[in-house]
Design a protein around this motif. Sequence first.
Motif, short mmCIF file in Angstrom:
data_model
loop_
_atom_site.label_atom_id
_atom_site.label_comp_id
_atom_site.label_asym_id
_atom_site.label_seq_id
_atom_site.Cartn_x
_atom_site.Cartn_y
_atom_site.Cartn_z
N SER A 281 0.74 -1.32 0.04
CA SER A 281 -0.04 0.08 -0.07
C SER A 281 0.96 1.16 -0.03
O SER A 281 0.40 2.25 -0.35
N GLN A 282 2.12 1.15 0.33
CA GLN A 282 2.94 2.31 0.51
C GLN A 282 4.18 2.47 -0.53
O GLN A 282 4.93 3.09 -0.66
N ALA A 283 4.02 1.40 -1.40
CA ALA A 283 5.18 1.18 -2.51
C ALA A 283 4.72 1.87 -3.64
O ALA A 283 3.57 2.03 -4.09
N GLU A 284 5.73 2.57 -4.11
CA GLU A 284 5.69 3.25 -5.56
C GLU A 284 5.54 2.12 -6.59
O GLU A 284 4.86 2.68 -7.71
N ASP A 285 6.13 1.11 -6.77
CA ASP A 285 5.83 0.25 -7.58
C ASP A 285 5.66 -1.13 -7.18
O ASP A 285 6.45 -2.27 -6.75
N PRO A 286 4.14 -1.22 -6.84
CA PRO A 286 3.61 -2.57 -6.10
C PRO A 286 3.88 -3.64 -6.74
O PRO A 286 3.97 -4.82 -6.28
N GLN A 287 3.76 -3.63 -8.13
CA GLN A 287 4.13 -4.78 -9.11
C GLN A 287 5.42 -5.32 -8.80
O GLN A 287 5.67 -6.71 -8.27
N ALA A 288 6.45 -4.67 -8.77
CA ALA A 288 7.84 -4.93 -8.80
C ALA A 288 8.09 -5.74 -7.10
O ALA A 288 8.64 -6.64 -6.91
N MET A 289 7.36 -5.03 -6.11
CA MET A 289 7.48 -5.51 -4.83
C MET A 289 6.82 -6.87 -4.57
O MET A 289 7.38 -7.82 -3.80
N LEU A 290 5.65 -7.21 -5.28
CA LEU A 290 5.28 -8.45 -5.36
C LEU A 290 6.15 -9.54 -5.87
O LEU A 290 6.07 -10.68 -5.52
N LEU A 291 6.54 -9.08 -7.06
CA LEU A 291 7.26 -10.30 -7.99
C LEU A 291 8.51 -10.58 -7.13
O LEU A 291 9.11 -11.63 -7.20
N ILE B 243 -1.00 -13.25 -0.71
CA ILE B 243 -2.24 -12.25 0.04
C ILE B 243 -1.52 -10.97 -0.07
O ILE B 243 -0.27 -10.71 0.26
N TYR B 244 -1.94 -9.91 -0.72
CA TYR B 244 -1.37 -8.49 -0.79
C TYR B 244 -2.47 -7.48 -0.36
O TYR B 244 -3.43 -7.74 -0.87
N GLN B 245 -1.87 -6.37 0.33
CA GLN B 245 -2.94 -5.22 0.67
C GLN B 245 -2.43 -3.94 0.01
O GLN B 245 -1.16 -3.95 -0.31
N LEU B 246 -3.44 -3.35 -0.58
CA LEU B 246 -3.10 -2.38 -1.54
C LEU B 246 -4.19 -1.13 -1.32
O LEU B 246 -5.35 -1.55 -0.79
N ARG B 247 -3.83 -0.01 -1.75
CA ARG B 247 -4.92 1.03 -2.00
C ARG B 247 -5.63 0.98 -3.29
O ARG B 247 -5.11 0.49 -4.28
N SER B 248 -6.85 1.43 -3.14
CA SER B 248 -7.96 1.11 -4.30
C SER B 248 -7.08 1.98 -5.58
O SER B 248 -7.32 1.54 -6.78
N GLU B 249 -6.25 3.13 -5.25
CA GLU B 249 -6.09 3.87 -6.47
C GLU B 249 -4.64 2.99 -7.06
O GLU B 249 -4.24 3.40 -8.12
N GLN B 250 -4.22 1.74 -6.48
CA GLN B 250 -2.90 1.02 -7.15
C GLN B 250 -3.66 -0.01 -7.90
O GLN B 250 -2.66 -0.77 -8.56
N ILE B 251 -4.74 -0.26 -7.92
CA ILE B 251 -5.20 -1.55 -8.50
C ILE B 251 -4.81 -1.67 -9.84
O ILE B 251 -4.38 -2.64 -10.56
N ASP B 252 -4.75 -0.44 -10.64
CA ASP B 252 -4.46 -0.31 -11.98
C ASP B 252 -2.73 -0.59 -12.39
O ASP B 252 -2.27 -0.86 -13.48
N LEU B 253 -2.15 -0.48 -11.35
CA LEU B 253 -0.80 -0.72 -11.25
C LEU B 253 -0.35 -2.25 -11.24
O LEU B 253 0.86 -2.54 -11.34
N ILE C 147 -4.43 -16.22 -5.46
CA ILE C 147 -4.30 -14.91 -5.39
C ILE C 147 -5.29 -13.92 -4.57
O ILE C 147 -6.57 -14.19 -5.21
N GLN C 148 -4.94 -13.41 -3.50
CA GLN C 148 -6.08 -12.47 -2.80
C GLN C 148 -5.63 -11.35 -2.69
O GLN C 148 -4.50 -10.80 -2.17
N ALA C 149 -6.28 -10.26 -3.51
CA ALA C 149 -6.00 -8.72 -3.07
C ALA C 149 -6.99 -8.15 -1.91
O ALA C 149 -8.26 -8.43 -2.00
N GLU C 150 -6.32 -7.33 -1.03
CA GLU C 150 -7.22 -6.82 0.04
C GLU C 150 -6.95 -5.25 -0.01
O GLU C 150 -5.90 -4.91 0.12
N LEU C 151 -8.15 -4.50 -0.17
CA LEU C 151 -7.83 -3.15 -0.18
C LEU C 151 -7.91 -2.60 1.42
O LEU C 151 -8.43 -2.93 2.33
N VAL C 152 -6.72 -1.90 1.61
CA VAL C 152 -6.51 -1.25 2.87
C VAL C 152 -7.83 -0.52 3.54
O VAL C 152 -7.91 -0.71 4.69
N SER C 153 -8.31 0.42 2.76
CA SER C 153 -9.51 1.29 3.24
C SER C 153 -10.58 -0.05 3.58
O SER C 153 -11.16 0.48 4.69
N GLN C 154 -10.76 -0.78 3.08
CA GLN C 154 -11.75 -1.87 3.51
C GLN C 154 -11.37 -2.43 4.85
O GLN C 154 -12.16 -2.67 5.82
#
Length: 412
Positions: free
Chosen positions: A296-306, A322-332, A350-357
Amino acid sequence: MIKILHLSDIHMGSGFSHGRTNPETGLNTRLEDFVKTLGRCIDRAIAEPVDLVLFGGDAFPDATPAPFVKQAFAQEFRRLVDAEIPTVLLVGNHDQYSQGQGGASLGIYRTLGVPGFVVGDRLETHKIKTRNGEVQVITLPWLTRSTLLTRPETEGLTLSQVNELLIERLKIAMEGLIRRLDPELPTVLLAHLMIDKASLGAERFLAVGKGFNIPLSLLIRPCFDYVALGHVHKHQNLNKSNDPPIVYPGSIERVDFSEEKEDKGFVLVELEKGQVKWEFCALPVRSFCTIKVDVSQAEDPQAMLLKAIEKKPIEDVVVRLIYQLRSEQIDLIENSRLHEALTAAHSYSIQAELVSQLARPRIPELDRHTLDPLAALKTYLGSREDLKEIEQDLMDAAEELLAGATPEEVEV
Protein backbone atom coordinates in the motif's frame (compact mmCIF):
# COMPACT_ATOMS: atom_id res chain seq x y z
CA MET A 1 6.35 -56.31 23.80
CA ILE A 2 3.56 -55.24 21.45
CA LYS A 3 4.34 -52.78 18.63
CA ILE A 4 1.55 -50.38 17.65
CA LEU A 5 1.23 -47.83 14.86
CA HIS A 6 -1.10 -45.00 15.87
CA LEU A 7 -2.38 -42.64 13.16
CA SER A 8 -5.40 -40.41 12.85
CA ASP A 9 -7.33 -37.78 10.89
CA ILE A 10 -6.66 -38.95 7.35
CA HIS A 11 -9.45 -36.81 5.85
CA MET A 12 -9.00 -38.52 2.50
CA GLY A 13 -10.80 -36.53 -0.19
CA SER A 14 -10.34 -33.11 1.38
CA GLY A 15 -8.35 -30.16 0.09
CA PHE A 16 -9.29 -30.60 -3.58
CA SER A 17 -9.25 -26.82 -3.99
CA HIS A 18 -5.49 -26.90 -3.34
CA GLY A 19 -4.85 -29.39 -6.14
CA ARG A 20 -5.40 -29.82 -9.86
CA THR A 21 -6.46 -32.65 -12.15
CA ASN A 22 -3.73 -35.10 -13.05
CA PRO A 23 -4.15 -35.59 -16.84
CA GLU A 24 -2.75 -39.14 -16.66
CA THR A 25 -5.05 -40.44 -13.92
CA GLY A 26 -7.98 -38.02 -14.00
CA LEU A 27 -7.69 -37.68 -10.21
CA ASN A 28 -7.16 -34.57 -8.15
CA THR A 29 -3.49 -34.29 -7.24
CA ARG A 30 -4.30 -33.60 -3.59
CA LEU A 31 -6.21 -36.89 -3.40
CA GLU A 32 -3.11 -38.55 -4.81
CA ASP A 33 -1.04 -36.83 -2.11
CA PHE A 34 -3.30 -38.19 0.63
CA VAL A 35 -3.24 -41.71 -0.82
CA LYS A 36 0.55 -41.64 -1.11
CA THR A 37 0.95 -40.42 2.48
CA LEU A 38 -1.43 -43.05 3.85
CA GLY A 39 0.53 -45.61 1.82
CA ARG A 40 3.72 -44.56 3.62
CA CYS A 41 2.02 -45.19 6.97
CA ILE A 42 0.91 -48.67 5.86
CA ASP A 43 4.40 -49.34 4.42
CA ARG A 44 5.93 -48.63 7.83
CA ALA A 45 3.39 -50.82 9.63
CA ILE A 46 4.23 -53.76 7.38
CA ALA A 47 8.00 -53.15 7.36
CA GLU A 48 8.39 -53.05 11.17
CA PRO A 49 6.18 -55.15 11.35
CA VAL A 50 3.80 -53.78 13.97
CA ASP A 51 1.39 -56.01 15.85
CA LEU A 52 -1.55 -53.61 15.80
CA VAL A 53 -2.69 -50.48 13.96
CA LEU A 54 -4.89 -47.94 15.76
CA PHE A 55 -6.73 -45.36 13.68
CA GLY A 56 -8.08 -42.44 15.73
CA GLY A 57 -10.97 -41.39 13.49
CA ASP A 58 -11.94 -38.99 10.67
CA ALA A 59 -11.22 -41.14 7.63
CA PHE A 60 -12.94 -38.72 5.26
CA PRO A 61 -14.10 -35.07 5.23
CA ASP A 62 -17.68 -36.26 5.74
CA ALA A 63 -19.73 -39.43 6.09
CA THR A 64 -20.58 -39.70 2.38
CA PRO A 65 -17.30 -39.64 0.44
CA ALA A 66 -17.25 -40.32 -3.30
CA PRO A 67 -16.92 -44.01 -4.25
CA PHE A 68 -13.42 -43.55 -5.68
CA VAL A 69 -12.29 -41.94 -2.40
CA LYS A 70 -13.68 -44.83 -0.34
CA GLN A 71 -11.99 -47.27 -2.71
CA ALA A 72 -8.60 -45.56 -2.33
CA PHE A 73 -8.93 -45.72 1.47
CA ALA A 74 -9.96 -49.38 1.43
CA GLN A 75 -7.15 -50.40 -0.93
CA GLU A 76 -4.51 -49.13 1.49
CA PHE A 77 -6.05 -50.66 4.59
CA ARG A 78 -6.60 -53.95 2.74
CA ARG A 79 -2.82 -54.33 2.80
CA LEU A 80 -3.01 -54.70 6.59
CA VAL A 81 -5.47 -57.57 6.16
CA ASP A 82 -3.07 -59.28 3.76
CA ALA A 83 -0.22 -58.76 6.27
CA GLU A 84 -2.42 -60.16 9.08
CA ILE A 85 -2.05 -57.01 11.19
CA PRO A 86 -5.18 -56.41 13.32
CA THR A 87 -6.59 -52.91 13.01
CA VAL A 88 -9.02 -50.79 15.02
CA LEU A 89 -10.92 -48.12 13.06
CA LEU A 90 -12.41 -45.52 15.40
CA VAL A 91 -15.36 -43.39 14.35
CA GLY A 92 -14.69 -39.64 14.42
CA ASN A 93 -17.08 -36.71 14.07
CA HIS A 94 -16.56 -36.53 10.30
CA ASP A 95 -17.33 -40.25 9.94
CA GLN A 96 -20.80 -39.99 11.51
CA TYR A 97 -24.07 -39.48 9.68
CA SER A 98 -26.26 -36.68 11.01
CA GLN A 99 -24.33 -36.06 14.23
CA GLY A 100 -24.25 -39.69 15.29
CA GLN A 101 -27.69 -40.77 14.09
CA GLY A 102 -27.78 -43.44 11.39
CA GLY A 103 -24.40 -45.12 11.77
CA ALA A 104 -21.01 -44.23 10.35
CA SER A 105 -19.12 -44.48 7.07
CA LEU A 106 -16.68 -47.00 8.58
CA GLY A 107 -19.48 -49.39 9.62
CA ILE A 108 -19.17 -51.24 6.31
CA TYR A 109 -15.98 -52.90 7.56
CA ARG A 110 -17.96 -54.59 10.35
CA THR A 111 -20.79 -55.53 7.99
CA LEU A 112 -18.37 -57.21 5.59
CA GLY A 113 -16.60 -59.00 8.43
CA VAL A 114 -13.14 -57.86 7.31
CA PRO A 115 -10.66 -60.22 9.04
CA GLY A 116 -8.81 -58.58 11.93
CA PHE A 117 -10.72 -55.29 11.65
CA VAL A 118 -12.57 -53.78 14.62
CA VAL A 119 -14.87 -50.78 14.14
CA GLY A 120 -15.06 -48.56 17.22
CA ASP A 121 -18.43 -46.84 16.96
CA ARG A 122 -19.40 -47.23 20.62
CA LEU A 123 -17.83 -47.06 24.07
CA GLU A 124 -16.62 -50.63 24.39
CA THR A 125 -13.65 -52.81 25.39
CA HIS A 126 -12.05 -55.05 22.76
CA LYS A 127 -9.55 -57.81 23.58
CA ILE A 128 -7.29 -58.16 20.57
CA LYS A 129 -4.88 -61.03 20.00
CA THR A 130 -1.64 -60.04 18.29
CA ARG A 131 1.47 -61.96 17.30
CA ASN A 132 3.15 -60.79 20.50
CA GLY A 133 0.36 -61.13 23.00
CA GLU A 134 -3.07 -59.83 23.88
CA VAL A 135 -4.01 -56.19 24.40
CA GLN A 136 -7.28 -54.59 25.50
CA VAL A 137 -8.43 -51.49 23.67
CA ILE A 138 -11.25 -49.28 24.93
CA THR A 139 -12.85 -47.44 22.00
CA LEU A 140 -14.40 -44.04 22.68
CA PRO A 141 -15.79 -42.55 19.43
CA TRP A 142 -16.82 -38.93 18.97
CA LEU A 143 -19.61 -38.16 21.42
CA THR A 144 -22.46 -35.71 21.02
CA ARG A 145 -25.08 -34.59 23.50
CA SER A 146 -27.60 -37.03 22.03
CA THR A 147 -25.19 -39.91 22.70
CA LEU A 148 -25.49 -39.62 26.49
CA LEU A 149 -28.46 -37.33 27.13
CA THR A 150 -32.09 -37.03 26.11
CA ARG A 151 -33.58 -33.73 25.00
CA PRO A 152 -35.78 -33.30 28.13
CA GLU A 153 -32.68 -33.65 30.34
CA THR A 154 -31.05 -30.61 28.73
CA GLU A 155 -34.06 -28.27 28.65
CA GLY A 156 -33.43 -25.07 30.59
CA LEU A 157 -29.72 -25.80 31.13
CA THR A 158 -26.89 -23.49 30.12
CA LEU A 159 -24.09 -24.71 27.85
CA SER A 160 -21.72 -25.15 30.79
CA GLN A 161 -24.35 -27.11 32.76
CA VAL A 162 -24.95 -29.44 29.83
CA ASN A 163 -21.20 -29.95 29.49
CA GLU A 164 -20.91 -30.87 33.20
CA LEU A 165 -23.77 -33.34 32.92
CA LEU A 166 -22.25 -34.94 29.83
CA ILE A 167 -18.87 -35.38 31.50
CA GLU A 168 -20.52 -36.92 34.57
CA ARG A 169 -22.37 -39.44 32.37
CA LEU A 170 -19.14 -40.27 30.54
CA LYS A 171 -17.30 -40.82 33.84
CA ILE A 172 -19.94 -43.32 34.96
CA ALA A 173 -19.84 -45.18 31.64
CA MET A 174 -16.04 -45.36 31.65
CA GLU A 175 -15.91 -46.54 35.27
CA GLY A 176 -18.10 -49.47 34.34
CA LEU A 177 -15.65 -50.55 31.62
CA ILE A 178 -12.54 -49.94 33.74
CA ARG A 179 -13.82 -52.18 36.53
CA ARG A 180 -14.12 -55.06 34.06
CA LEU A 181 -10.60 -54.70 32.63
CA ASP A 182 -8.14 -57.58 32.90
CA PRO A 183 -5.42 -56.19 35.22
CA GLU A 184 -2.83 -58.51 33.66
CA LEU A 185 -3.19 -57.14 30.11
CA PRO A 186 -1.79 -53.87 28.69
CA THR A 187 -4.57 -51.35 28.11
CA VAL A 188 -5.00 -48.64 25.48
CA LEU A 189 -7.74 -46.02 25.39
CA LEU A 190 -8.46 -45.09 21.75
CA ALA A 191 -10.59 -41.93 21.72
CA HIS A 192 -11.74 -39.22 19.30
CA LEU A 193 -12.07 -36.27 21.65
CA MET A 194 -11.51 -32.57 22.15
CA ILE A 195 -9.39 -32.37 25.29
CA ASP A 196 -9.54 -29.08 27.20
CA LYS A 197 -5.73 -28.70 27.34
CA ALA A 198 -5.09 -29.36 23.64
CA SER A 199 -3.51 -26.82 21.28
CA LEU A 200 -5.95 -26.56 18.42
CA GLY A 201 -5.44 -26.23 14.67
CA ALA A 202 -7.78 -26.45 11.69
CA GLU A 203 -10.38 -28.40 13.67
CA ARG A 204 -11.00 -25.59 16.18
CA PHE A 205 -14.38 -24.60 14.65
CA LEU A 206 -15.41 -27.95 13.17
CA ALA A 207 -17.23 -29.30 16.21
CA VAL A 208 -18.91 -26.18 17.62
CA GLY A 209 -22.33 -27.13 18.92
CA LYS A 210 -21.83 -30.83 18.18
CA GLY A 211 -19.43 -32.17 20.78
CA PHE A 212 -17.96 -31.15 24.11
CA ASN A 213 -14.61 -30.70 25.78
CA ILE A 214 -13.25 -33.46 28.01
CA PRO A 215 -11.04 -32.59 31.01
CA LEU A 216 -7.55 -34.04 30.71
CA SER A 217 -7.82 -35.37 34.27
CA LEU A 218 -10.45 -37.86 33.11
CA LEU A 219 -7.82 -39.68 31.02
CA ILE A 220 -4.91 -39.74 33.50
CA ARG A 221 -5.57 -43.13 35.05
CA PRO A 222 -3.18 -45.86 36.21
CA CYS A 223 -5.18 -48.49 34.31
CA PHE A 224 -4.26 -46.92 30.94
CA ASP A 225 -0.80 -47.70 29.56
CA TYR A 226 -1.27 -45.47 26.50
CA VAL A 227 -4.01 -43.05 25.43
CA ALA A 228 -4.31 -42.83 21.63
CA LEU A 229 -6.26 -39.76 20.55
CA GLY A 230 -7.75 -38.41 17.37
CA HIS A 231 -9.49 -35.16 16.30
CA VAL A 232 -6.84 -32.47 16.87
CA HIS A 233 -4.64 -32.05 13.79
CA LYS A 234 -1.53 -30.83 15.62
CA HIS A 235 0.74 -33.53 17.08
CA GLN A 236 1.15 -33.24 20.86
CA ASN A 237 1.48 -35.21 24.09
CA LEU A 238 -0.86 -33.71 26.68
CA ASN A 239 0.60 -35.46 29.72
CA LYS A 240 4.01 -34.06 30.68
CA SER A 241 4.59 -36.86 33.16
CA ASN A 242 4.11 -39.34 30.31
CA ASP A 243 2.24 -41.64 32.71
CA PRO A 244 0.34 -42.49 30.66
CA PRO A 245 1.26 -40.76 27.38
CA ILE A 246 -1.85 -38.98 26.08
CA VAL A 247 -1.00 -38.45 22.43
CA TYR A 248 -2.53 -36.79 19.40
CA PRO A 249 -0.49 -37.97 16.38
CA GLY A 250 -2.11 -35.16 14.37
CA SER A 251 -3.39 -35.40 10.81
CA ILE A 252 -1.21 -37.19 8.25
CA GLU A 253 -1.52 -34.44 5.60
CA ARG A 254 -2.06 -30.69 5.66
CA VAL A 255 -5.76 -30.01 5.23
CA ASP A 256 -5.44 -26.24 4.71
CA PHE A 257 -3.19 -23.24 5.36
CA SER A 258 -3.90 -23.21 9.09
CA GLU A 259 -1.61 -26.28 9.23
CA GLU A 260 1.12 -24.67 7.13
CA LYS A 261 3.81 -24.83 9.84
CA GLU A 262 2.81 -28.15 11.47
CA ASP A 263 4.75 -31.39 11.11
CA LYS A 264 2.63 -34.31 9.95
CA GLY A 265 3.11 -37.96 10.82
CA PHE A 266 2.16 -40.93 12.97
CA VAL A 267 3.28 -42.50 16.25
CA LEU A 268 5.06 -45.80 16.85
CA VAL A 269 4.43 -47.36 20.26
CA GLU A 270 6.18 -50.21 22.11
CA LEU A 271 3.82 -51.47 24.79
CA GLU A 272 4.02 -53.77 27.78
CA LYS A 273 1.87 -53.85 30.88
CA GLY A 274 3.01 -50.89 32.97
CA GLN A 275 5.66 -49.81 30.46
CA VAL A 276 5.47 -47.87 27.19
CA LYS A 277 7.81 -46.16 24.73
CA TRP A 278 6.65 -44.03 21.84
CA GLU A 279 8.05 -41.82 19.10
CA PHE A 280 6.58 -39.42 16.56
CA CYS A 281 7.52 -40.27 12.98
CA ALA A 282 7.32 -37.29 10.60
CA LEU A 283 6.05 -37.79 7.06
CA PRO A 284 7.33 -36.00 3.93
CA VAL A 285 4.16 -34.16 2.92
CA ARG A 286 3.55 -31.38 0.43
CA SER A 287 4.50 -27.92 1.69
CA PHE A 288 2.11 -24.98 2.00
CA CYS A 289 3.41 -21.40 1.79
CA THR A 290 1.73 -18.06 2.43
CA ILE A 291 3.28 -15.01 0.82
CA LYS A 292 1.82 -11.90 2.47
CA VAL A 293 2.86 -8.47 1.27
CA ASP A 294 1.70 -4.96 2.09
CA VAL A 295 2.29 -2.86 -1.03
CA SER A 296 0.00 0.00 0.00
CA GLN A 297 2.98 2.35 0.48
CA ALA A 298 5.08 1.09 -2.45
CA GLU A 299 5.80 3.26 -5.46
CA ASP A 300 6.02 0.15 -7.66
CA PRO A 301 3.68 -2.45 -6.07
CA GLN A 302 4.07 -4.83 -9.01
CA ALA A 303 7.86 -5.05 -8.58
CA MET A 304 7.47 -5.50 -4.83
CA LEU A 305 5.11 -8.44 -5.32
CA LEU A 306 7.34 -10.15 -7.88
CA LYS A 307 10.36 -9.76 -5.60
CA ALA A 308 8.43 -11.30 -2.67
CA ILE A 309 7.46 -14.30 -4.81
CA GLU A 310 11.02 -14.72 -6.08
CA LYS A 311 12.35 -15.02 -2.51
CA LYS A 312 10.21 -18.06 -1.71
CA PRO A 313 10.95 -21.68 -2.80
CA ILE A 314 7.57 -22.38 -4.40
CA GLU A 315 8.27 -25.30 -6.75
CA ASP A 316 5.58 -28.01 -6.22
CA VAL A 317 4.30 -26.06 -3.19
CA VAL A 318 0.69 -25.04 -2.49
CA VAL A 319 0.93 -21.24 -2.43
CA ARG A 320 -1.37 -18.38 -1.54
CA LEU A 321 -0.39 -14.82 -2.31
CA ILE A 322 -2.13 -12.20 -0.15
CA TYR A 323 -1.37 -8.56 -0.69
CA GLN A 324 -2.76 -5.29 0.66
CA LEU A 325 -3.06 -2.24 -1.57
CA ARG A 326 -4.93 1.04 -1.92
CA SER A 327 -7.81 1.31 -4.37
CA GLU A 328 -5.87 3.77 -6.54
CA GLN A 329 -3.10 1.15 -6.97
CA ILE A 330 -5.31 -1.47 -8.60
CA ASP A 331 -4.39 -0.42 -12.15
CA LEU A 332 -0.67 -0.75 -11.30
CA ILE A 333 -1.00 -4.55 -10.83
CA GLU A 334 -0.73 -6.74 -13.91
CA ASN A 335 -2.30 -10.06 -12.91
CA SER A 336 -0.84 -11.98 -15.84
CA ARG A 337 2.68 -11.33 -14.52
CA LEU A 338 1.71 -12.61 -11.06
CA HIS A 339 0.28 -15.78 -12.58
CA GLU A 340 3.44 -16.27 -14.60
CA ALA A 341 5.63 -15.82 -11.51
CA LEU A 342 3.61 -18.49 -9.66
CA THR A 343 3.55 -21.17 -12.36
CA ALA A 344 6.20 -23.28 -10.61
CA ALA A 345 3.85 -23.83 -7.66
CA HIS A 346 1.80 -27.00 -7.39
CA SER A 347 -1.26 -24.77 -7.10
CA TYR A 348 -1.80 -21.17 -6.06
CA SER A 349 -4.37 -18.54 -5.22
CA ILE A 350 -4.11 -14.76 -5.32
CA GLN A 351 -6.03 -12.56 -2.91
CA ALA A 352 -5.97 -8.77 -3.05
CA GLU A 353 -7.19 -6.81 -0.01
CA LEU A 354 -7.99 -3.13 -0.08
CA VAL A 355 -6.49 -1.28 2.90
CA SER A 356 -9.45 1.06 3.22
CA GLN A 357 -11.83 -1.89 3.60
CA LEU A 358 -9.62 -3.61 6.16
CA ALA A 359 -9.30 -0.46 8.25
CA ARG A 360 -13.04 0.32 8.49
CA PRO A 361 -14.42 -0.74 11.92
CA ARG A 362 -17.59 -2.82 11.76
CA ILE A 363 -18.81 -1.94 15.26
CA PRO A 364 -17.79 1.57 16.40
CA GLU A 365 -18.57 0.72 20.04
CA LEU A 366 -15.75 -1.82 20.07
CA ASP A 367 -13.20 0.96 19.54
CA ARG A 368 -13.78 2.14 23.11
CA HIS A 369 -10.87 0.86 25.16
CA THR A 370 -12.92 1.15 28.36
CA LEU A 371 -14.97 -1.94 27.49
CA ASP A 372 -14.15 -5.05 29.52
CA PRO A 373 -14.07 -8.42 27.66
CA LEU A 374 -17.63 -9.42 28.62
CA ALA A 375 -19.03 -6.04 27.65
CA ALA A 376 -17.18 -6.21 24.34
CA LEU A 377 -18.58 -9.68 23.66
CA LYS A 378 -22.10 -8.58 24.54
CA THR A 379 -21.77 -5.61 22.18
CA TYR A 380 -20.57 -7.87 19.39
CA LEU A 381 -23.32 -10.45 19.94
CA GLY A 382 -25.89 -7.66 19.92
CA SER A 383 -24.94 -6.96 16.31
CA ARG A 384 -25.35 -10.60 15.22
CA GLU A 385 -28.95 -11.60 14.58
CA ASP A 386 -27.80 -15.09 13.54
CA LEU A 387 -26.40 -15.74 17.04
CA LYS A 388 -29.42 -14.56 19.05
CA GLU A 389 -30.55 -18.08 19.94
CA ILE A 390 -27.23 -19.03 21.52
CA GLU A 391 -26.26 -15.57 22.83
CA GLN A 392 -26.82 -16.48 26.48
CA ASP A 393 -24.92 -19.78 26.10
CA LEU A 394 -21.95 -17.90 24.63
CA MET A 395 -22.02 -15.34 27.44
CA ASP A 396 -22.16 -18.13 30.05
CA ALA A 397 -19.19 -19.87 28.43
CA ALA A 398 -17.21 -16.60 28.35
CA GLU A 399 -17.91 -15.93 32.02
CA GLU A 400 -16.71 -19.44 32.87
CA LEU A 401 -13.50 -18.94 30.90
CA LEU A 402 -12.75 -15.55 32.45
CA ALA A 403 -13.43 -16.88 35.94
CA GLY A 404 -10.41 -19.14 35.61
CA ALA A 405 -8.14 -16.60 33.92
CA THR A 406 -5.46 -14.43 35.55
CA PRO A 407 -5.83 -10.62 35.45
CA GLU A 408 -2.99 -10.46 32.92
CA GLU A 409 -4.75 -12.94 30.62
CA VAL A 410 -7.99 -10.94 30.85
CA GLU A 411 -6.17 -7.74 29.83
CA VAL A 412 -4.64 -9.48 26.81
